[in-house]
Design a protein around this motif. Structure first.
Motif, PDB file in Angstrom:
ATOM      1  N   HIS A 162      -3.304  -7.768   2.281  1.00 33.84           N
ATOM      2  CA  HIS A 162      -2.113  -7.073   2.768  1.00 33.84           C
ATOM      3  C   HIS A 162      -1.671  -7.720   4.082  1.00 33.84           C
ATOM      4  O   HIS A 162      -2.512  -8.061   4.914  1.00 33.84           O
ATOM      5  N   PHE A 164       8.538  -2.348   3.587  1.00 29.08           N
ATOM      6  CA  PHE A 164       8.292  -3.589   4.340  1.00 29.08           C
ATOM      7  C   PHE A 164       9.431  -3.974   5.282  1.00 29.08           C
ATOM      8  O   PHE A 164       9.954  -5.084   5.218  1.00 29.08           O
ATOM      9  N   ASN A 170       5.632  -0.143  -3.295  1.00 30.50           N
ATOM     10  CA  ASN A 170       4.308   0.242  -2.809  1.00 30.50           C
ATOM     11  C   ASN A 170       3.565   1.046  -3.864  1.00 30.50           C
ATOM     12  O   ASN A 170       4.196   1.702  -4.703  1.00 30.50           O
ATOM     13  N   GLU A 212       0.828  -1.209   0.000  1.00 33.43           N
ATOM     14  CA  GLU A 212       0.000   0.000   0.000  1.00 33.43           C
ATOM     15  C   GLU A 212       0.860   1.255   0.000  1.00 33.43           C
ATOM     16  O   GLU A 212       0.951   1.996  -0.973  1.00 33.43           O
ATOM     17  N   GLN A 213       1.520   1.505   1.103  1.00 33.66           N
ATOM     18  CA  GLN A 213       2.353   2.696   1.272  1.00 33.66           C
ATOM     19  C   GLN A 213       3.307   2.401   2.426  1.00 33.66           C
ATOM     20  O   GLN A 213       3.019   1.523   3.249  1.00 33.66           O
TER      21      GLN A 213
HETATM   22  N1  URA Z   1       2.777  -1.582   4.462  1.00 32.51           N
HETATM   23  C1  URA Z   1       2.945  -1.406   3.129  1.00 32.51           C
HETATM   24  O1  URA Z   1       2.006  -1.495   2.353  1.00 32.51           O
HETATM   25  N2  URA Z   1       4.144  -1.150   2.686  1.00 32.51           N
HETATM   26  C2  URA Z   1       5.210  -1.045   3.470  1.00 32.51           C
HETATM   27  O2  URA Z   1       6.282  -0.780   2.953  1.00 32.51           O
HETATM   28  C3  URA Z   1       5.017  -1.253   4.851  1.00 32.51           C
HETATM   29  C4  URA Z   1       3.780  -1.513   5.329  1.00 32.51           C
END
Ligand code: URA
Length: 457
Positions: free
Chosen positions: A423, A316, A342, A303-304
């Protein structure tokens, strides 16, 4: 003194409306020169009146206070007065309330923030009525991470990231004129303009001319209208596009490339460092770009970045990343051979004390970040992409697809197949331990599908 308090005192002192003249500071003068009575106490007021008065009091008509006091006086004697839509006072008040609500709606639609140079975003807006205070909370909810001001001739609204405040009005020259964000508005406006649906009158009533001078996209309107006929003819000449099946769908090409240069992943990463396409860059520590081999066969899209990723500059590496790593290890997929990125490259959060609480990126942010993802895919050319959750799906396909029904399926993009799964942070949120274990096992199963497809390719 406010209208409410003055009206309360007048009603309790039994002063009829014809004895009161309301001036613009909403302090009444009494005919006969009496002082406003000092009366304590209260009385019940029907809720519909309170709601109606809440809107009417924002109207710019100087008669509004007198009208409201007259209605209040009468409603105490005729309890169903507000239901009588043929009554002159009631129909006038309803019309005024409608105009005020429309003005608030226009404010929400036509305020355009511009960079002020000191990091603040500033907008100029000239409402017809006194709606700045009523319209401002919408922007605090919409842009909580941005420091912004909305200036108007009568009052200004300010958001400092935590609280709304109001100050004196300002002149038009106090607000900046134009900046890079305008490019985004113009691009957005031209992309949503559908020539086949053009109804000039309806469009002008939705977007009245008086707002045009503050809208960066305004000067596109005339050429878009002028060109509409030609564009419609071209659409007709191309004929109907048959809907594609899920397996045939490609990344829509609407998003413009961030720049025309194609280059290398390293150059792209460098370019993304300075991304200012949406306001998320500002409170974030840095752009968190994808990482992994430039020829990886598999790409994971999340996601982000979260709090930890924002600080580390890598995707991550926080709690969700640990779940992800564990699942990869279990299926024997080496993380260092995958490209991990992401859909949105900046951390979106709300500050809460010392914490930064994750906030989901909205459709506009996902869309504005999409060119980076497209170009990562173009450069890496993975055989398989794994979409981790709804934001990743939206970033890849340009629209939402339900995760529950598409999970574990392989869909086609132009450059690669996409496998959809949940996710990893979803797994952290499942409250029941038994269900958590089940959901984790399903996630591992999905990743196993990805690994097997990759080995077979
Ligand atoms: N969640 C995500 O989607 N990306 C990341 O890099 C960390 C947590």
């Amino acid at each position: 003194m406010g209208w409410r308090d003055a009206a309360r005192r007048l009603v309790l002192a039994d002063v009829p409306p014809q004895r009161v003249v309301w001036n613009l500071e909403d302090v009444p003068d009494l005919f006969g020169g009496d002082e406003l009575p000092e009366v304590q106490g209260s009385f019940p007021v029907p809720r519909p009146f309170v709601e109606l008065a809440g809107d009417v009091v924002l109207h710019s008509d100087p008669e509004r206070f007198a009208l409201l006091y007259r209605i209040l006086w009468r409603v105490r004697r005729t309890s169903d007065l507000l239901e009588d839509l043929t009554d002159r006072d009631i129909s006038r008040a309803n019309l005024m309330a409608k105009n005020v609500r429309r003005d608030i709606h226009k404010m929400h639609a036509f305020v355009r923030f511009r960079e002020a140079g000191d990091g603040r975003m500033v907008a100029w807006f000239e409402p017809e009525h006194h709606v700045i205070e009523a319209g401002a909370p919408f922007f605090a909810r919409r842009f909580p991470n941005m420091e912004w001001s909305i200036l108007s001739p009568y009052v200004s609204a300010h958001w400092d990231g935590a609280a709304l405040s109001f100050g004196p009005g300002a002149g038009r020259q106090a607000a900046p004129d134009g900046d890079a964000l305008e490019k985004i508005w113009r691009c957005y406006y031209s992309s949503i303009f559908n020539p086949a649906r053009l109804k000039v009158r309806a469009m002008q009533s939705e977007m009245p001319r008086k707002y045009w001078r503050n809208l960066p996209e305004a000067d596109l309107i005339a050429p878009l209208i002028a060109n509409a006929r030609k564009r419609t003819d071209t659409m007709v000449a191309h004929g109907i596009t048959e809907p594609k099946s899920n397996r045939q769908r490609e990344i829509p090409k609407a998003a413009p490339p961030v720049s025309e240069k194609r280059g290398t992943l390293e150059a792209l990463r460098e370019e993304a460092r300075g991304c200012r396409m949406c306001p998320l860059w500002k409170p974030a520590t840095q752009t968190v770009f994808g990482e992994g081999p430039s020829q990886a066969k598999i790409m994971f899209v999340g996601e982000q970045p979260g709090d930890r990723e924002d600080l580390a500059g890598q995707p991550f590496v926080g709690p969700a990343g640990q779940v992800f790593d564990r699942a990869l290890q279990e299926i024997g997929l080496d993380r260092s051979r995958a490209y991990i990125t992401n859909a949105v490259k900046h951390f979106k959060f709300t500050p809460r004390g010392k914490m930064r609480l994750h906030q989901k990126p909205n459709a506009m942010e996902i869309r504005l970040c999409r060119p980076w993802l497209e170009r990562e895919i173009y450069l890496v050319q993975p055989k398989l992409i794994v979409a981790l959750g709804a934001t990743a799906v939206q970033g890849l396909f340009g629209r939402a697809l339900p995760i529950a029904t598409n999970r574990g399926r392989f869909l086609d993009l132009a450059e690669a197949q996409v496998l959809i799964t949940v996710h990893p942070s979803y797994l952290l949120r499942v409250p029941d331990e038994g269900r958590k274990a089940e959901e984790y096992a399903r996630f591992v199963e999905d990743l196993t599908l990805a690994r097997d497809a990759l080995n077979a390719a």
